[in-house]
Design a protein around this motif. Structure first.
Motif, PDB file in Angstrom:
ATOM      1  N   ASN A 203      -1.075 -19.557  30.641  1.00  0.00           N
ATOM      2  CA  ASN A 203      -1.848 -19.909  31.829  1.00  0.00           C
ATOM      3  C   ASN A 203      -1.119 -20.884  32.751  1.00  0.00           C
ATOM      4  O   ASN A 203      -1.747 -21.507  33.621  1.00  0.00           O
ATOM      5  N   GLU A 204       0.184 -20.990  32.600  1.00  0.00           N
ATOM      6  CA  GLU A 204       0.969 -21.929  33.405  1.00  0.00           C
ATOM      7  C   GLU A 204       0.830 -21.664  34.901  1.00  0.00           C
ATOM      8  O   GLU A 204       0.882 -22.588  35.719  1.00  0.00           O
ATOM      9  N   TYR A 205       0.628 -20.396  35.265  1.00  0.00           N
ATOM     10  CA  TYR A 205       0.528 -20.050  36.691  1.00  0.00           C
ATOM     11  C   TYR A 205      -0.589 -20.838  37.377  1.00  0.00           C
ATOM     12  O   TYR A 205      -0.547 -21.084  38.582  1.00  0.00           O
ATOM     13  N   MET A 206      -1.625 -21.229  36.619  1.00  0.00           N
ATOM     14  CA  MET A 206      -2.769 -21.910  37.235  1.00  0.00           C
ATOM     15  C   MET A 206      -2.407 -23.311  37.715  1.00  0.00           C
ATOM     16  O   MET A 206      -3.071 -23.866  38.591  1.00  0.00           O
ATOM     17  N   THR A 207      -1.371 -23.871  37.133  1.00  0.00           N
ATOM     18  CA  THR A 207      -0.940 -25.218  37.524  1.00  0.00           C
ATOM     19  C   THR A 207       0.486 -25.229  38.058  1.00  0.00           C
ATOM     20  O   THR A 207       1.047 -26.305  38.287  1.00  0.00           O
TER      21      THR A 207
ATOM     22  N   TYR B  52     -11.910  -4.746  34.863  1.00  0.00           N
ATOM     23  CA  TYR B  52     -11.735  -6.196  34.893  1.00  0.00           C
ATOM     24  C   TYR B  52     -12.968  -6.835  35.500  1.00  0.00           C
ATOM     25  O   TYR B  52     -13.720  -6.195  36.247  1.00  0.00           O
ATOM     26  N   ASP B  53     -13.195  -8.094  35.187  1.00  0.00           N
ATOM     27  CA  ASP B  53     -14.196  -8.917  35.848  1.00  0.00           C
ATOM     28  C   ASP B  53     -13.507 -10.179  36.328  1.00  0.00           C
ATOM     29  O   ASP B  53     -13.097 -11.019  35.528  1.00  0.00           O
ATOM     30  N   TRP B  54     -13.378 -10.315  37.639  1.00  0.00           N
ATOM     31  CA  TRP B  54     -12.710 -11.496  38.213  1.00  0.00           C
ATOM     32  C   TRP B  54     -13.012 -11.523  39.694  1.00  0.00           C
ATOM     33  O   TRP B  54     -12.943 -10.491  40.369  1.00  0.00           O
ATOM     34  N   ASN B  55     -13.319 -12.675  40.234  1.00  0.00           N
ATOM     35  CA  ASN B  55     -13.749 -12.769  41.625  1.00  0.00           C
ATOM     36  C   ASN B  55     -12.720 -13.479  42.501  1.00  0.00           C
ATOM     37  O   ASN B  55     -13.055 -14.327  43.321  1.00  0.00           O
ATOM     38  N   ASN B  56     -11.467 -13.084  42.337  1.00  0.00           N
ATOM     39  CA  ASN B  56     -10.402 -13.659  43.139  1.00  0.00           C
ATOM     40  C   ASN B  56      -9.311 -12.620  43.303  1.00  0.00           C
ATOM     41  O   ASN B  56      -9.043 -11.833  42.387  1.00  0.00           O
ATOM     42  N   ALA B  57      -8.644 -12.637  44.473  1.00  0.00           N
ATOM     43  CA  ALA B  57      -7.613 -11.640  44.757  1.00  0.00           C
ATOM     44  C   ALA B  57      -6.402 -11.764  43.848  1.00  0.00           C
ATOM     45  O   ALA B  57      -5.602 -10.832  43.755  1.00  0.00           O
ATOM     46  N   ASP B  58      -6.251 -12.898  43.146  1.00  0.00           N
ATOM     47  CA  ASP B  58      -5.078 -13.021  42.279  1.00  0.00           C
ATOM     48  C   ASP B  58      -5.166 -12.125  41.052  1.00  0.00           C
ATOM     49  O   ASP B  58      -4.247 -12.100  40.233  1.00  0.00           O
ATOM     50  N   ILE B  59      -6.234 -11.317  40.931  1.00  0.00           N
ATOM     51  CA  ILE B  59      -6.256 -10.263  39.919  1.00  0.00           C
ATOM     52  C   ILE B  59      -5.098  -9.288  40.143  1.00  0.00           C
ATOM     53  O   ILE B  59      -4.585  -8.671  39.205  1.00  0.00           O
ATOM     54  N   LEU B  60      -4.645  -9.174  41.394  1.00  0.00           N
ATOM     55  CA  LEU B  60      -3.494  -8.309  41.686  1.00  0.00           C
ATOM     56  C   LEU B  60      -2.233  -8.846  41.029  1.00  0.00           C
ATOM     57  O   LEU B  60      -1.399  -8.073  40.525  1.00  0.00           O
ATOM     58  N   ASP B  61      -2.074 -10.148  41.030  1.00  0.00           N
ATOM     59  CA  ASP B  61      -0.955 -10.775  40.325  1.00  0.00           C
ATOM     60  C   ASP B  61      -1.043 -10.474  38.845  1.00  0.00           C
ATOM     61  O   ASP B  61      -0.060 -10.098  38.194  1.00  0.00           O
ATOM     62  N   TRP B  62      -2.221 -10.633  38.284  1.00  0.00           N
ATOM     63  CA  TRP B  62      -2.419 -10.452  36.845  1.00  0.00           C
ATOM     64  C   TRP B  62      -2.090  -9.029  36.415  1.00  0.00           C
ATOM     65  O   TRP B  62      -1.421  -8.809  35.411  1.00  0.00           O
TER      66      TRP B  62
END
Length: 529
Positions: free
Chosen positions: A126-130, A425-435
């Motif tokens: 989860n390093e990407y978050m910080t 998937y369940d996620w409410n942010n466009a960074d799901i594309l990154d994932w």
């Protein structure tokens, strides 16, 4: 749960009869118990370590608090951070921390804990978050400053995510690699009593809890004193239990079950905006889907309206791109949306040399066009696979459906041997594309094995070089439009997000606060006697 599958579509809450009642008390259990049956996407979580895990369950949302909480309208509210501000250039964020907060082990929550906590993400999944944070400075015992490497408009969203729960530094360091299984120590409304991986998690109320989020009516200890979070693979059994009174709540009702539950007089509902999309994964490294024409033909053969009608009884909405419709980033140019066009699908297949054989299945070089089609074992996903199977057969593609439980499917996808897969998937942010599509995430969670130079360029602009929120939205639109143009996936359905509960067993707040059923609602719920 997976960070993009947070509280996904089959969590179930069972509420039992209270214990130890005495005369004169209100009509709620003095020591009420509850059993929460986790959804399939949460099944198999190996630990409850928010820093190192790529899969968490509802337990983490109850054991840990976060600096910031997100509401269903995507607004942000204080929790362990009482307030925050950012400089005009986005290079410094300052947070005032709530005082008087303690971890379950008695250690104080303060600026030193935040400095330690952010530092632990380095090198983790989860390093990407910080990653945009250069360092954290303790201004005083209850003030911290995040000094940024670059502007990150999405930082506040990240801080509100379940993977940003704050563990006790002392307990985390002492437990080492066993942290999250043998113990999980946060500041949240529940404490971990026991954890058997793949079976159940038992939580007990934190009676010292006095710092609930503003999203909760109850700022103190939860009314439900004991929670058992179980894994039950057959969701149909859980739906029957709701009707018969063995289960108190379905935190997210799969759309295909909604019409029948609406007929039950003891069942009531709460709803929230949709949180995810169901779609087809193409393995872009595996034939035949290494060829864009084959991906395009398959995507155009899929009829989203038929999936909506036959699988979901018209509940939810058709999906024609990857992001949920409530996001500004989802408003792509309509020319890029993927829509049913079987005639064009047939022409594309003809052009690639696959000719229709006597039985309607296409053949090339004496080889049949036969695809292994993987799906999850739940009824919803098997039915989707069957509907899509018929649609693909209509254009000359033969598919063999193979079902896996969700945990096994995740393991199998990492091997890269798949061809076509029903996913969600369940996620409410466009960074799901990154994932899901960044090359750095191959083989998982980028199960499409997608690695395209133009995609990576647009990904980096969207993720790393957006100076403010409006610029970020524009950059993510361009990124998704390119993915759509390359048919990196085939969208199917955007489910509604409905919560059903047995009103004879449970009192639920009129409004569920947050993107999903979570900490504030669980803390506010009461078992009815």
């Amino acid at each position: 749960m997976n960070r993009r599958e947070f509280l996904t579509s089959a969590s179930v809450v069972t509420l039992g009869i209270g214990l130890g009642l005495t005369s004169g008390l209100p009509a709620y259990a003095a020591e009420s118990e509850a059993v929460i049956v986790l959804g399939s996407a949460e099944a198999g979580a190996p630990n409850q370590d928010p820093i190192r895990a790529s899969l968490l369950s509802l337990a983490s949302n109850l054991i840990y608090d976060r600096l910031v909480e997100q509401d269903d309208d995507q607004s942000y509210h204080p929790h362990l951070a009482e307030s925050w501000e950012t400089d005009a250039d986005g290079m410094n964020w300052t947070f005032k921390l709530r005082q008087g907060v303690t971890f379950h082990d008695g250690e104080p929550f303060n600026a030193a804990a935040v400095v330690w906590w952010i530092g632990k993400y380095k090198g983790s999944v989860n390093e990407y978050m910080t990653a945009a944070i250069d360092r954290v400075e303790a201004v005083d015992d209850h003030t911290v400053r995040f000094v940024m490497k670059r502007p990150e408009p999405n930082l506040i969203f990240n801080l509100a995510a379940v993977f940003m729960g704050i563990p006790s530094p002392k307990s985390y360091e002492a437990a080492g690699d066993s942290y999250g299984v043998t113990e999980a120590i946060g500041t949240g409304p529940y404490k971990l009593e026991s954890f058997v991986v793949g079976q159940e998690i038992v939580l007990v109320a934190n009676e010292d809890y006095a710092w609930g989020t503003a999203l909760s009516e109850n700022q103190g200890a939860p009314h439900i004193k004991r929670l058992t979070l179980r894994e039950i693979p057959d969701s149909s059994t859980a739906f029957l239990e709701l009707k018969t009174g063995g289960v108190g709540m379905l935190s997210s009702v799969p759309d295909e079950f909604l019409p029948q539950l609406q007929k039950e007089k003891q069942v009531s509902f709460r709803d929230l905006p949709g949180m995810g999309v169901t779609y087809l994964i193409f393995n872009s490294r595996s034939e035949p889907f290494s060829d864009i024409a084959m991906r395009q033909a398959t995507a155009l053969a899929v009829d989203q309206s038929a999936v909506l009608k036959s699988v979901y009884s018209g509940v939810g909405r058709e999906a024609h791109q990857f992001l949920i419709s409530s996001l500004a980033e989802s408003k792509v140019d309509p020319q890029f949306e993927i829509r049913h066009d079987p005639d064009k699908a047939r022409k594309l297949l003809d052009a690639t040399g696959w000719t229709v054989g006597g039985d309607g299945i296409r053949v090339k070089d004496n080889k049949r066009l036969r695809i292994k089609f993987w799906t999850r074992s739940e009824t919803e996903f098997k039915r989707i696979a069957e509907v899509v199977q018929a649609q693909l057969k209509a254009v000359g593609m033969e598919t063999e459906i193979v079902t896996f439980d969700n945990t096994t499917l995740r393991d199998q996808l990492r091997k890269g041997e798949h061809q076509l897969v029903v996913s969600h998937y369940d996620w409410n942010n466009a960074d799901i594309l990154d994932w899901c599509f960044s090359a750095k995430n191959i083989p998982a969670p980028n199960s499409a094995m997608w690695n395209d130079a133009k995609s990576e360029e647009l990904h980096d602009i969207a993720m790393l070089h957006s100076k403010n929120w409006d610029e970020r939205v524009a950059n993510f639109k361009k990124y998704q439009e390119h993915l759509l143009s390359q048919y990196a996936f085939a969208p199917l359905h955007e489910p509604a997000q409905n919560t059903a509960y047995n009103k004879d067993l449970l009192e639920v707040p009129e409004r569920i606060r947050g993107p999903q059923l979570g900490q504030s609602t669980i803390v506010d719920m009461k078992a009815v006697q």
